[in-house]
Scaffold this motif. Structure first.
Motif, PDB file in Angstrom:
ATOM      1  N   ALA A 149       0.787  -1.241   0.000  1.00 15.82           N
ATOM      2  CA  ALA A 149       0.000   0.000   0.000  1.00 15.82           C
ATOM      3  C   ALA A 149       0.811   1.277   0.000  1.00 15.82           C
ATOM      4  O   ALA A 149       0.347   2.323  -0.459  1.00 15.82           O
ATOM      5  CB  ALA A 149      -0.940   0.000   1.200  1.00 15.82           C
ATOM      6  N   LYS A 209      -3.276  -2.561   2.857  1.00 17.98           N
ATOM      7  CA  LYS A 209      -4.478  -2.771   2.049  1.00 17.98           C
ATOM      8  C   LYS A 209      -4.918  -4.220   2.201  1.00 17.98           C
ATOM      9  O   LYS A 209      -4.490  -5.104   1.465  1.00 17.98           O
ATOM     10  CB  LYS A 209      -4.197  -2.454   0.581  1.00 17.98           C
ATOM     11  CG  LYS A 209      -5.428  -2.626  -0.319  1.00 17.98           C
ATOM     12  CD  LYS A 209      -5.077  -2.380  -1.772  1.00 17.98           C
ATOM     13  CE  LYS A 209      -6.301  -2.565  -2.664  1.00 17.98           C
ATOM     14  NZ  LYS A 209      -5.981  -2.361  -4.106  1.00 17.98           N
ATOM     15  N   MET A 277      -5.207   4.860   2.199  1.00 19.66           N
ATOM     16  CA  MET A 277      -3.794   4.495   2.217  1.00 19.66           C
ATOM     17  C   MET A 277      -2.921   5.685   1.871  1.00 19.66           C
ATOM     18  O   MET A 277      -3.394   6.714   1.393  1.00 19.66           O
ATOM     19  CB  MET A 277      -3.543   3.362   1.209  1.00 19.66           C
ATOM     20  CG  MET A 277      -4.280   2.075   1.519  1.00 19.66           C
ATOM     21  SD  MET A 277      -4.157   0.864   0.171  1.00 19.66           S
ATOM     22  CE  MET A 277      -5.317   1.572  -1.019  1.00 19.66           C
TER      23      MET A 277
END
Length: 288
Positions: A149, A209, A277
Motif C-alpha cells: 500500500a 491494504k 492508504m
C-alpha cells in the motif's frame, strides 16, 4: 557459502532457544532516533525486540498516539541518537519485523534483503488461495510488491512529544509499494525548514491494504532536518480525504496522518470495502 551456513546455524540456534520473536511479527521502520528501539523497558536495551512493530486497532486516541498503550512513548532514543533528514536529499531506514533482523542488532548477523531475515525470490508472491495473501509472511499484509500500500513519514516542529498534535504533524514523504524489502529510502522535500533546538519529532506511518486486520501503524522518532535552505513554516495539516474516484476531492497541501478504524480520533472515512492508504487514493503522491 561457509558464511551463509554459519549464519543459518546461528539463526537456527536462536530460534530453537525461542529467542527471536517472530510469532506475532509485523513491520516497522528501524533507525537510530527511534522511540522504543530497545523495547518498552527504559532500564534495559533489548536487541531482540518486536514491541514497536505491533499494529494499532480499535484504540482510543490517547492509547494509539505514538504507541502510548504499550509504553513506547515513554522510551525516548538514547542521548545523541537522532534521525537526520537532509532537505532535498533522502534517508534510508530498515523495514523489519524485529530489531534482530536489522543492522541495529547482532552486528547485522541476521539480516537479508527482506524484513523477516529470510531469503526470497525477487518475484515473491502470495498464495493463489483466498485473497492471495502471503501465508509465509502475513506481516507484509499484501499479495506481492505491486500490492503493497505504501508507507509515509510525518514531521512535527517540536522536540517535545507531548506537544505533537494531528494539526502540526505533517506528512512529508511517501514511498510507494512498501513495506517490501528491508532497506527503504525516502525522499526529503527541499522546502523543509530547520528544526528547533532539540530537534523535531517524526512518525513512520502505514495503512495496509487488506490481508489481515484493518489496522494502522505509527512509530515515533527524534529527527532533525539538515542542509536547510528554506525559512518557510509548514502549513497546519488538514485531514486527508478518500478521493480515488474523484481527484477534485483530494486535499492539496499539508496533510495529516491517516487515523482509521480506531475507537476515537479517526480523521477519515472510506467507502465500504475500501481502505484509505498513503498513495493516490487519498491524494498522497510518491516522494511528495
Amino acid at each position: 557459502m561457509m558464511l551463509k551456513m554459519a549464519k543459518m546455524h546461528s539463526l537456527t540456534a536462536l530460534l530453537a532457544l525461542g529467542t527471536l520473536q517472530t510469532a506475532t511479527a509485523h513491520t516497522v521502520a528501524w533507525a537510530r532516533g527511534m522511540y522504543c528501539l530497545g523495547g518498552p523497558d527504559i532500564t534495559s536495551e533489548n536487541l531482540n525486540t518486536n514491541t514497536a512493530v505491533d499494529p494499532l486497532y480499535n484504540l482510543t486516541q490517547s492509547d494509539w498516539w505514538f504507541q502510548h498503550h504499550r509504553g513506547c512513548d515513554a522510551v525516548p532514543p538514547a542521548e545523541g541518537d537522532i534521525l537526520e533528514l537532509p532537505a532535498g536529499g533522502s534517508f534510508t531506514v530498515e523495514l523489519a519485523h524485529n530489531r534482530a533482523f536489522t543492522t541495529l542488532s547482532y552486528d547485522g548477523e541476521f539480516t537479508t534483503e527482506w524484513p523477516d531475515g529470510e531469503e526470497h525470490p525477487e518475484d515473491w508472491n502470495g498464495t493463489s488461495e483466498g485473497e492471495g495473501c502471503f501465508e509465509d509472511d502475513g506481516a507484509l499484509h499484501t499479495t506481492n510488491q505491486t500490492g503493497a500500500a505504501g508507507t509515509a513519514w510525518a514531521i512535527s516542529y517540536t522536540s517535545e512529544l507531548a506537544e505533537v498534535t494531528m494539526e502540526n504533524l505533517v506528512v512529508f514523504s511517501v514511498l510507494e509499494h512498501t513495506p517490501w524489502k528491508r532497506l527503504a529510502t525516502y525522499e526529503v522535500p527541499q522546502g523543509l525548514p530547520a528544526c528547533p533546538k532539540g530537534g523535531c519529532t517524526c512518525a513512520w506511518l502505514w495503512v495496509p491494504k487488506g490481508c489481515g486486520q484493518p489496522n494502522i501503524y505509527m512509530a515515533g522518532y527524534k529527527c532533525n532536518v539538515t542542509d536547510v535552505t528554506s525559512t518557510k513554516q509548514l502549513a497546519p495539516a488538514q485531514p486527508p480525504v478518500y478521493c480515488e474516484d474523484d481527484s477534485s476531492k483530494c486535499v492539496a497541501g499539508a496533510k495529516q496522518m491517516i487515523a482509521w478504524n480506531q475507537a476515537t480520533g479517526n480523521n477519515i472515512e472510506a467507502p465500504a470495502g475500501k481502505t484509505p492508504m498513503y498513495n493516490e487514493v487519498c491524494g498522497f503522491k510518491n516522494g511528495m
